[in-house]
Design a protein around this motif. Structure first.
Motif, PDB file in Angstrom:
ATOM      1  N   PRO A  46      -4.090  -3.881  -7.770  1.00 14.80           N
ATOM      2  CA  PRO A  46      -4.828  -3.145  -6.828  1.00 14.80           C
ATOM      3  C   PRO A  46      -6.278  -3.426  -6.717  1.00 14.80           C
ATOM      4  O   PRO A  46      -6.925  -3.388  -5.805  1.00 14.80           O
ATOM      5  N   TYR A  86       1.027   4.644   1.762  1.00 18.27           N
ATOM      6  CA  TYR A  86       0.749   5.438   2.873  1.00 18.27           C
ATOM      7  C   TYR A  86       1.048   6.736   3.015  1.00 18.27           C
ATOM      8  O   TYR A  86       0.559   7.597   4.158  1.00 18.27           O
ATOM      9  N   VAL A 101       0.817  -1.379   0.080  1.00 16.56           N
ATOM     10  CA  VAL A 101       0.045   0.077  -0.006  1.00 16.56           C
ATOM     11  C   VAL A 101       0.657   1.169  -0.070  1.00 16.56           C
ATOM     12  O   VAL A 101       2.013   1.284   0.558  1.00 16.56           O
ATOM     13  N   PRO A 158      -4.996   4.771   2.932  1.00 22.93           N
ATOM     14  CA  PRO A 158      -3.948   3.950   2.316  1.00 22.93           C
ATOM     15  C   PRO A 158      -4.536   3.432   0.697  1.00 22.93           C
ATOM     16  O   PRO A 158      -5.638   3.185   0.571  1.00 22.93           O
ATOM     17  N   GLU A 159      -3.737   3.576  -0.266  1.00 18.51           N
ATOM     18  CA  GLU A 159      -4.227   3.210  -1.516  1.00 18.51           C
ATOM     19  C   GLU A 159      -3.362   1.764  -1.855  1.00 18.51           C
ATOM     20  O   GLU A 159      -2.233   1.645  -1.705  1.00 18.51           O
ATOM     21  N   ALA A 160      -4.275   0.867  -2.380  1.00 19.18           N
ATOM     22  CA  ALA A 160      -3.575  -0.357  -2.703  1.00 19.18           C
ATOM     23  C   ALA A 160      -2.676  -0.508  -3.785  1.00 19.18           C
ATOM     24  O   ALA A 160      -3.247   0.460  -5.018  1.00 19.18           O
ATOM     25  N   LEU A 169      -8.436  -1.786   5.096  1.00 22.11           N
ATOM     26  CA  LEU A 169      -7.592  -0.902   4.151  1.00 22.11           C
ATOM     27  C   LEU A 169      -8.727  -0.097   3.433  1.00 22.11           C
ATOM     28  O   LEU A 169      -8.654   1.348   3.298  1.00 22.11           O
ATOM     29  N   SER A 213      -9.434   4.036   3.784  1.00 27.38           N
ATOM     30  CA  SER A 213      -9.040   5.207   2.697  1.00 27.38           C
ATOM     31  C   SER A 213     -10.360   5.758   2.457  1.00 27.38           C
ATOM     32  O   SER A 213     -10.348   6.942   1.793  1.00 27.38           O
TER      33      SER A 213
END
Length: 173
Positions: free
Chosen positions: A119, A29, A27, A105-107, A93, A97
């Motif tokens: 993702p 962060y 991820v 957080p972005e996968a 997660l 987000s």
């Protein structure tokens, strides 16, 4: 020559990934405050997950040392999210987000039992029921035929009692 700190971090990361059996999410962060990062760590911990921040080069070296496939998402700041239940941690997660306006957080991807995840796959895992929910569903599916069998057997016994009562009433009359 690599620094002592990086050598120690690489050893720790390699051992952590080995213990995770080649399953983790990657991820982005960056942009979370210290307070938000702490809240994310706590939310992950409640679901059996763990956030491990490391340099991309160390992550790539650890993957190579373990014989795991290379990941495309190793650009920019990265953190490894380890888990016991992938669906539960993916939900944390995705929900986290959505709660903040930054979408973090972005996968970035990950590995699940050695298979590369995109993702979108991490987001798709978040839509699945957790392991506990799946186990409960399985128990329900397995229990249904037994309950039906008990109902059928109980019906035969009730019919027998009804026949015997009718015979006793006929004899008494």
């Amino acid at each position: 020559m690599p620094s002592k700190r990086n050598v120690e971090l690489l050893a720790a990361l390699t051992e952590t990934l080995r213990a995770a059996n080649g399953s983790f999410f990657l991820v982005n962060y960056q942009g979370l405050t210290a307070k938000e990062t702490h809240a994310l760590r706590q939310a992950l911990k409640e679901k059996g997950g763990r956030l491990f921040v490391a340099k991309n080069t160390l992550i790539a070296l650890a993957l190579k040392a373990l014989g795991l496939p290379e990941l495309d998402g190793l650009t920019g700041p990265s953190a490894v999210v380890l888990f016991q239940d992938p669906a539960a941690v993916a939900k944390v997660l995705v929900e986290f987000s959505k709660k903040n306006n930054k979408g973090i957080p972005e996968a970035k991807g990950g590995l699940l039992s050695g298979q590369v995840l995109a993702p979108k796959d991490v987001v798709a895992l978040a839509e699945l029921p957790s392991m506990d929910e799946l186990r409960a569903e399985l128990v329900g599916v397995l229990q249904a035929p037994m309950a039906e069998l008990l109902g059928v057997l109980g019906g035969v016994a009730r019919e027998l009692v009804g026949v015997l009562e009718a015979y006793a009433e006929k004899q008494a009359a």
